[in-house]
Design a protein around this motif. Structure first.
Motif, PDB file in Angstrom:
ATOM      1  N   LEU A   1       0.813  -1.224   0.000  1.00 24.02           N
ATOM      2  CA  LEU A   1       0.000   0.000   0.000  1.00 24.02           C
ATOM      3  C   LEU A   1       0.845   1.272   0.000  1.00 24.02           C
ATOM      4  O   LEU A   1       0.350   2.342  -0.331  1.00 24.02           O
ATOM      5  N   ASP A   2       2.124   1.162   0.363  1.00 27.20           N
ATOM      6  CA  ASP A   2       2.955   2.376   0.404  1.00 27.20           C
ATOM      7  C   ASP A   2       3.241   2.937  -0.993  1.00 27.20           C
ATOM      8  O   ASP A   2       3.711   4.055  -1.122  1.00 27.20           O
ATOM      9  N   ARG A   3       2.985   2.141  -2.036  1.00 27.62           N
ATOM     10  CA  ARG A   3       3.111   2.721  -3.379  1.00 27.62           C
ATOM     11  C   ARG A   3       1.825   2.589  -4.192  1.00 27.62           C
ATOM     12  O   ARG A   3       1.829   2.698  -5.414  1.00 27.62           O
ATOM     13  N   ALA A   4       0.708   2.370  -3.511  1.00 23.22           N
ATOM     14  CA  ALA A   4      -0.585   2.312  -4.209  1.00 23.22           C
ATOM     15  C   ALA A   4      -0.896   3.675  -4.821  1.00 23.22           C
ATOM     16  O   ALA A   4      -0.502   4.711  -4.277  1.00 23.22           O
ATOM     17  N   ASN A   5      -1.576   3.661  -5.944  1.00 22.35           N
ATOM     18  CA  ASN A   5      -1.993   4.902  -6.632  1.00 22.35           C
ATOM     19  C   ASN A   5      -0.816   5.775  -7.077  1.00 22.35           C
ATOM     20  O   ASN A   5      -0.878   6.997  -7.021  1.00 22.35           O
TER      21      ASN A   5
ATOM     22  N   ILE B   1       9.684   7.439  -6.683  1.00 26.06           N
ATOM     23  CA  ILE B   1       8.573   7.731  -5.768  1.00 26.06           C
ATOM     24  C   ILE B   1       9.107   7.873  -4.348  1.00 26.06           C
ATOM     25  O   ILE B   1       8.740   8.784  -3.605  1.00 26.06           O
ATOM     26  N   LYS B   2      10.009   6.957  -4.009  1.00 26.23           N
ATOM     27  CA  LYS B   2      10.513   6.942  -2.629  1.00 26.23           C
ATOM     28  C   LYS B   2      11.306   8.212  -2.326  1.00 26.23           C
ATOM     29  O   LYS B   2      11.161   8.795  -1.256  1.00 26.23           O
TER      30      LYS B   2
ATOM     31  N   ARG C   1      -0.990   8.353   1.346  1.00 28.74           N
ATOM     32  CA  ARG C   1      -1.141   7.298   0.334  1.00 28.74           C
ATOM     33  C   ARG C   1      -1.689   6.011   0.961  1.00 28.74           C
ATOM     34  O   ARG C   1      -2.616   5.391   0.449  1.00 28.74           O
ATOM     35  N   ILE C   2      -1.096   5.619   2.090  1.00 30.84           N
ATOM     36  CA  ILE C   2      -1.525   4.361   2.727  1.00 30.84           C
ATOM     37  C   ILE C   2      -2.951   4.519   3.265  1.00 30.84           C
ATOM     38  O   ILE C   2      -3.792   3.633   3.101  1.00 30.84           O
TER      39      ILE C   2
ATOM     40  N   TYR D   1      -2.621  -0.201  -8.505  1.00 36.38           N
ATOM     41  CA  TYR D   1      -2.442   1.054  -9.261  1.00 36.38           C
ATOM     42  C   TYR D   1      -1.025   1.624  -9.131  1.00 36.38           C
ATOM     43  O   TYR D   1      -0.852   2.802  -8.825  1.00 36.38           O
ATOM     44  N   ASP D   2       0.006   0.797  -9.325  1.00 35.58           N
ATOM     45  CA  ASP D   2       1.372   1.329  -9.282  1.00 35.58           C
ATOM     46  C   ASP D   2       2.121   0.948 -10.559  1.00 35.58           C
ATOM     47  O   ASP D   2       1.519   0.401 -11.492  1.00 35.58           O
TER      48      ASP D   2
END
Ligand SMILES: [Zn+2]
Length: 317
Positions: A22-26, A50-51, A62-63, A272-273
């Protein structure tokens, strides 16, 4: 049949999404089409963009949003892997932990560390030790310490014993007979005396081997009490290749695992990533993909995969 399945999952407390990031969702929109088509191992590096651009509150937002979207889809328990490495540092897992605490009456949110840069690099060591103490489940990606996979898993399993935590390991992801990581993980589990505490995430390449080998591996998995998380959509896009292997779908051989009394749970994996720009984290979609690909028509078995087995592999009673 489908309606019955839906109702029984609801009656059983809703979906358990046992594996996600989830930390990179969307975040798919931050990558070009060309980047979205790249191969898995190239994407492990691409996500640094992203990070690098995410502060604590970016992770938090995001999460939090991804959790809301999962709740709307009938998911009530989620395990999210969160990147822990010198780029992300501890931001993602601290954000996930705080969201889990804030939303504990709506959802059970557990964290596991994703070790994209390995666990052995001296620059990672302090971070990894802190993370091992701070997450709910010790996550592992042995492929990130290429050539030193044994040392990698020894470190993770020793930490699991020290902190009395369960272990989730990404194995046999690449759908190739060159991989025998499920067997390796089961043997390592026994070597460390962690029987019943370790879960294999994916185990797709298992299906690339002849049936005699698979049966042998299932026996070792039984001895190890190894459980599994299948993410049906994760590798269904596997590119066609010319090497030969037994005919199979690019999916965990769940029907065979069940026939050998092994515990199987289900996860959405990426949402969605850059890895999966169109994946919306719909667990009903994942479950239907699984039941079609592995021809599992036993509703009660499917309900267990979607609910109670998820709790088992997460150590929730
Ligand atoms: Zn994963």
């Amino acid at each position: 049949m489908l309606e019955e399945l839906r109702k029984k999952i609801e009656a059983n407390g809703g979906f358990v999404n046992a594996h996600s990031h989830l930390d990179r969702a969307n975040t798919a929109r931050f990558f070009s089409k060309e980047e979205q088509y790249k191969f898995l191992e190239e994407k492990w590096k691409l996500v640094d963009r992203i990070k690098n651009n995410s502060n604590y509150w970016d992770y938090y937002t995001r999460i939090d949003q991804a959790v809301s979207e999962q709740l709307e889809k009938g998911v009530t328990t989620i395990c999210t892997f969160v990147d822990v490495d010198p780029v992300t540092s501890s931001k993602a897992y601290i954000a996930a932990r705080e969201i889990g605490e804030k939303r504990k009456f709506d959802v059970t949110l557990l964290t596991a560390m994703q070790t994209l840069k390995g666990v052995l690099d001296p620059n990672c060591q302090t971070l990894m030790r802190n993370a091992a103490a701070g997450v709910n489940i010790l996550g592992s990606l042995p492929g990130a310490d290429k050539g030193r996979e044994d040392e990698h898993i020894d470190w993770v399993m020793n930490a699991a014993k020290k902190y009395k935590k369960r272990v989730h390991v990404h194995v046999d992801q690449l759908n190739t007979p060159k991989e025998k990581e499920t067997e390796w993980l089961a043997r390592k589990t026994i070597e460390h005396g962690l029987e019943g505490k370790v879960t294999a995430v994916h185990s797709i390449s298992l299906a690339c081997h002849p049936v005699a080998y698979r049966k042998e591996v299932y026996k070792i998995c039984q001895d190890a009490g190894l459980s599994f998380i299948t993410c049906p959509g994760a590798w269904i896009d596997h590119p066609r290749r010319e090497d030969l292997a037994p005919i199979h779908n690019a999916i965990t051989p769940v029907d065979e695992l069940l026939a050998h009394d092994l515990v199987v749970a289900i996860g959405s994996d990426n949402i969605y990533d850059v890895y999966k720009p169109f994946a919306d984290g719909d667990m009903m979609f994942e479950l239907r993909l699984l039941l079609e690909a592995c021809k599992i028509y036993d509703v009660d078995e499917l309900v267990k995969i979607a609910t109670t087995n998820g709790k088992k592999v997460l150590g929730i009673r």
